[in-house]
Every structure is written in structure tokens, then in C-alpha cells.
Design an enzyme around this catalytic site. Structure first.
Site, PDB file in Angstrom:
ATOM      1  N   GLY A 293      12.503 -35.914 -19.586  1.00 56.37           N
ATOM      2  CA  GLY A 293      13.732 -35.367 -20.324  1.00 56.37           C
ATOM      3  C   GLY A 293      14.369 -34.256 -19.637  1.00 56.37           C
ATOM      4  O   GLY A 293      14.452 -33.960 -18.579  1.00 56.37           O
ATOM      5  N   SER A 294      14.843 -33.474 -20.533  1.00 56.29           N
ATOM      6  CA  SER A 294      15.668 -32.165 -20.135  1.00 56.29           C
ATOM      7  C   SER A 294      15.041 -31.183 -19.316  1.00 56.29           C
ATOM      8  O   SER A 294      15.423 -30.378 -18.945  1.00 56.29           O
ATOM      9  CB  SER A 294      16.276 -31.535 -21.374  1.00 56.29           C
ATOM     10  OG  SER A 294      17.323 -32.606 -21.868  1.00 56.29           O
TER      11      SER A 294
END
Length: 568
Positions: A293-294
């Protein structure tokens, strides 16, 4: 009459001669057998045959090397135990009931076990008994029952360090973790002694040492047991409180790449494996992969700065709060409007990072990820490590580039992510992770990215735990923090699920003089708080704050507090 008398005397003397010769012949034959060398089936033959029936070689088990943490605290040690075995062909059936009673076993069960070994000459009756307990059994002097000294592994830290240390089986062979990875190094080599046994198999004399056992080598791990306890405690508490399926924490030394703590949930007790489930055995920090993810957005930002197309003071217009990539709309929580590069990291803007990624060559992003250790072995040599997936395509679709830039479409393990953040924190210097203690002067490293770019991105990450960032709960009062949150949807049979997430926080502290990197992964929290800033960031803060105190890292006063002190 005279002739007959002469014949009788001849016969008498002949008989006397024969009778006198027989003992001499017997003596001569015995002399040939027992004295004269090189005689076929002479004394050498008889002696060897006798020795073959009475002399035996007994194995002397080697002491397995100990495993300690970096400060010498024991993590795995061997203790002498006694195993009782028998020659089934020499067991007295009339003693079966008494033997069963001494062993604490039912006579029926023991008889069934013995029956399976009827045609064998060896069977274990009991393994790894305390010497005093074994002595109470051996005191009965059961026919055909004997003992040997073995070693049993004991793990003082129990489940706290189980996933790293691993364990051995009943024969003292490594089965998991470091015990398996360094099995030959730890095991040493057995020795042997020569003994004389009677017809009942009892040792009546020891004739000497044939080969001395060689103890195994000791191993010093990179773990700091103090930090390991902290990581284990906080992770176990968080997983339980959040109703998560599992979790992992890795704490790494920024300067050396040494893993100072590695904890996983669920865990197991290596000293009592009677009810272990396979899922408990996995060292998830190395064997399990996930979409990050981020947490990889800082890496994408480094690729952008390295490309020369972007500079620290550039801005990106993210209005109207979404961007269409093909038929897919990628959204921000709100319309952030014009954003600086720093604010894109602060707010974890999907729109901002997507626009940046689509302006770059896909290979620039992928190459940065690879240089930072993603898609390749971490170098720990840990059994069963998953290296994950870092796609490499001849043709990239725009949506593939965008999702790669914010952490989808690739898989990493927790240690790989720790390596990447350690490189950012150490001025772009990449080091392979190590589960063994290393000499700081001999750490192998190479420059993965320009130091100025690494520092610019680190400064961006300092804003994430500050007010307005996505991880305010990661901030520590005494030490400034830099980091990045991640909240990744998990894949289901129908695509990405809306109700299943991986919550992550990757951080560095102290941010102004990095000492530790810590990665927290919470798998499928079910208490409604699944964002990385909610589920993982607080765990990071508790572990790292206490760890820095244990390591006696000098606290750094916040700027406001410093001003007040100076003003006073």
C-alpha cells in the site's frame, strides 16, 4: 611263555608312549592357537572373535552449540537427559508388568509396543528423562534394559523469540528457524568409546575413547532480547485488542541492517509443542507477503526526484479530488487542490502520487523499488523466506503504473520494507538484513540513491506523524519520528474486499539522527479501526519509544519546549 611276555611289554610301552604324547600334542595345539603368530585360526583369530562378541562401540552424543542474543542472553541451550532403551529379544516377559509400572505405562500398551519390535534388537522405552527419574527405573536392573545420555534443547525466552530461534526435534536436529538454518554449524559431531559387554548386554569395562565428541559452534544473533520482549508484548496486545488474524513487527538498526527485534502473532511455545498448529510456526515477517500500500509512496517520490522532472518545491494540482486512469477513478478523501510534494506524502494523496507516477517511465519506479530491496532476498538466509513479487513488464498499462506507485500489484515481506526504510534513513545506503550480530566496521553496503534525495524524502516523512498527517498517533514525545502509513485492501475471490485490510506503519526514529527503523503489520483488524494510522501507528510508538530508552538514546526536546526552557 617268554615270547608272549615280550609281546605284552611292547604293547604296554606303546600305550605309555601314546598316552604321554597326547598331552604334549594338546599343549602344542594350544600353543599354536594362543602363542604362535600368523597361524590360521590362531590366537589372533580367536582374540578377534572374542572381542567381536564382547567389545562394542558406544556413541557419545555431542553438545549442541548455544544460541544467544547480541548481549549474551541465552535463547537456546542443551541440557543432559537420559533415554532408556531395550533389546526386545532379551526382555524377560515375566518382568513386563514391573517394567510398565516403572515407566508409568499400562502393561497392555507396553506389551503392544514390544511386540512391534520382536525381530529387532533395539527400541526406545522412554526418551529425554531427567537423570534422577531415569535412575529410579534403571535401579530395578531389568534384563535387556539400558540407558544413554542425550541432550534436550531448552528455550529460555519461550515463545517471545520462537519464530526466529526455531526448535529441534527429539533427535536434536533443527526443524525451524535458526536451529534449521545453521543445523550443521550448531550440531557438532558425535564421538565414540569402546566398551566390553557381557552376554546380557551390560557394560563390564570401558576400554577407552575412540573419538572425542566435538561440540557444536555457538551462534550470536542480532536480536536484543530486551527489545524483542517489547515488540512481542505490544504486538500481542494489539492483535488481541483489535481482533486481528495475525501481525508482525520488525525493528532494525539503521546503520548495520541488524534485526534487533522480530515478533509475530500468533506465536507458540517451543518448550511445549504438544498442541501447536501449523499456522503458529510461520515467521510471518519473512515467510508472509502482502501488498504494501501507501508505505511505498516515499520510494515513488524518490524515483520522481531522481528523474529530474520534479524538485522539492514543485506542486501538483489534485483537483477535483480524483483522477481517471482508464475507466478507474482513483480518489482522495477530499479535494486537496494544489499540493506540494511534501503534502502529497503528509496526506498520502492517491491522486498526487498517481499523477507523478504517470509522468515517469515505469522502469524508473520499478528500478527504484528493486534497488531498495523489493522483489529479492533479504539476505538473512532464513528458511522459507518469501521474496515476494515485483512485476517486470515489457509493456505497462497506465493503471498498472499507478497502482504500483501506491503499493498494489506487488508483494513484499516485512523485512524487505524495513531494509528500504533503513536505506532512506541512512542517506540512501542500502544494507542487507542480518539475523546474526555483525561487526559494525565490516558492514557491507552500497549507495542505492543519492543522499540528498534520501534526506528530502525523509524530511517529507517527518510531517506524517505531525498534526495534519495520517499518523499523529505514531509521534513520540521525546523523539521525533518520520514514517508512512499504509492501508491495503486484501484480495478476495471477487477482487479487492471492502471489509478486509492490512494496516501498516513504517517509521524511523529519532528522525533527525536515525537509529531505529520499525515496521508494524496488522493483518485484518476487526474492531473497525483498520487504517494504518489507527491500527499500526500506536504500536510503533510504544515499541520504539521504549526501545530507544532501553538503548539509552538521548531524548530530543521538541522545539517549543526548548524555546520555553531557553526563555526561562
Amino acid at each position: 611263555m617268554k615270547v608272549a611276555k615280550a609281546v605284552s611289554m611292547w604293547r604296554v610301552w606303546a600305550m605309555v608312549f601314546v598316552m604321554a604324547s597326547l598331552p604334549l600334542a594338546l599343549v602344542w595345539h594350544l600353543a599354536k592357537l594362543q602363542v604362535v603368530p600368523a597361524q590360521d585360526k590362531g590366537y589372533e583369530f580367536l582374540q578377534s572373535e572374542g572381542e567381536a562378541r564382547t567389545q562394542r562401540s558406544e556413541v557419545l552424543n555431542a553438545y549442541r552449540g548455544v544460541i544467544t542474543d547480541r548481549n549474551g542472553e541465552l535463547l537456546a541451550v542443551s541440557t543432559p537427559v537420559t533415554s532408556i532403551y531395550a533389546n526386545p529379544q532379551r526382555l524377560n516377559p515375566e518382568q513386563h508388568n514391573a517394567l510398565a509400572k516403572a515407566l508409568g505405562e499400562s502393561p497392555k500398551k507396553l506389551s503392544a509396543r514390544i511386540a512391534k519390535y520382536t525381530n529387532k534388537q533395539f527400541m526406545y522405552l522412554a526418551r529425554h528423562l531427567p537423570p534422577q527419574e531415569a535412575e529410579t527405573i534403571l535401579r530395578h536392573r531389568f534384563a535387556g534394559v539400558f540407558s544413554e545420555t542425550e541432550y534436550q534443547r531448552f528455550y529460555p525466552a519461550g515463545e517471545v523469540a520462537a519464530h526466529v530461534v526455531g526448535f529441534t526435534n527429539i533427535n536434536d536436529h533443527g526443524q525451524e528457524g535458526i536451529e534449521l538454518a545453521f543445523d550443521q554449524y550448531l550440531a557438532g559431531s558425535p564421538g565414540a568409546k569402546q566398551v566390553v559387554k557381557d552376554l546380557k548386554g551390560n557394560i563390564v569395562r570401558e576400554d577407552g575413547l575412540l573419538k572425542a565428541p566435538v561440540s557444536g559452534q555457538d551462534i550470536t544473533l542480532s536480536l536484543d532480547l530486551r527489545l524483542q520482549y517489547l515488540a512481542y508484548r505490544e504486538l500481542a496486545s494489539a492483535v488481541k485488542k483489535q481482533g486481528a488474524k495475525s501481525g508482525s513487527v520488525v525493528v532494525m538498526d539503521v546503520k548495520t541492517g541488524e534485526v534487533l527485534a522480530m515478533a509475530n502473532q500468533p506465536a507458540y511455545n517451543p518448550n511445549d509443542r504438544s498442541s501447536i498448529k501449523p499456522a503458529q510456526l510461520r515467521n510471518r515477517a519473512l515467510t508472509d507477503v502482502f501488498e504494501p500500500g501507501s508505505t511505498v509512496k516515499p520510494l515513488t517520490m524518490m524515483a520522481a526526484l531522481e528523474s529530474g522532472k520534479y524538485h522539492l518545491n514543485d506542486t501538483i494540482n489534485t483537483s477535483p479530488g480524483y483522477v481517471m486512469v482508464g475507466r478507474k477513478a482513483l480518489l482522495d478523501p477530499k479535494d486537496y487542490g494544489v499540493m506540494s510534494l511534501t503534502k502529497i506524502i503528509t496526506k498520502s494523496s492517491q491522486v498526487g502520487i498517481t499523477k507523478i507516477a504517470l509522468s515517469l517511465e515505469p522502469v524508473q519506479i520499478r528500478d527504484m523499488f528493486y534497488r531498495m530491496g523489493l522483489g529479492q532476498s533479504s539476505g538473512t538466509g532464513f528458511p522459507g523466506e518469501s521474496i515476494g513479487v515485483l512485476p517486470n513488464r515489457n509493456r505497462w498499462h497506465p493503471i498498472e503504473v499507478a497502482t504500483l506507485a501506491f503499493g498494489y500489484g506487488l508483494n513484499v515481506n516485512t523485512v524487505q520494507l524495513a531494509q528500504a526504510y533503513a536505506a532512506i534513513a541512512d542517506g540512501g545506503e542500502f544494507k542487507s538484513a542480518s539475523l546474526l550480530k555483525v561487526d559494525k566496521s565490516g558492514v557491507a553496503k552500497h549507495s542505492a540513491v543519492n543522499a540528498t534525495i534520501a534526506q528530502e524524502v525523509l524530511n517529507m516523512m517527518k510531517t506524517v506523524p505531525q498534526p495534519g498527517g495520517t499518523a499523529t498517533r505514531a509521534q513520540i514525545d521525546a523523539y521525533p519520528v518520520a514514517g508512512k502509513t499504509g492501508t491495503a485492501h486484501k484480495v478476495s475471490s471477487d477482487g479487492y474486499a471492502d471489509d478486509r485490510h492490512t494496516a501498516l506503519f513504517a517509521g524511523v526514529a529519532p528522525a533527525d539522527n536515525p537509529r531505529l527503523v520499525a515496521i508494524v503489520v496488522i493483518n485484518e483488524p476487526s474492531d473497525g479501526h483498520y487504517f494504518g494510522g489507527e491500527a499500526a501507528a500506536p504500536v510503533f510508538a510504544k515499541i520504539v519509544e521504549e526501545s530507544l530508552k532501553v538503548l539509552r538514546v538521548t531524548p530530543e526536546l521538541p522545539a517549543l519546549q526548548t524555546a520555553q526552557v531557553v526563555g526561562f
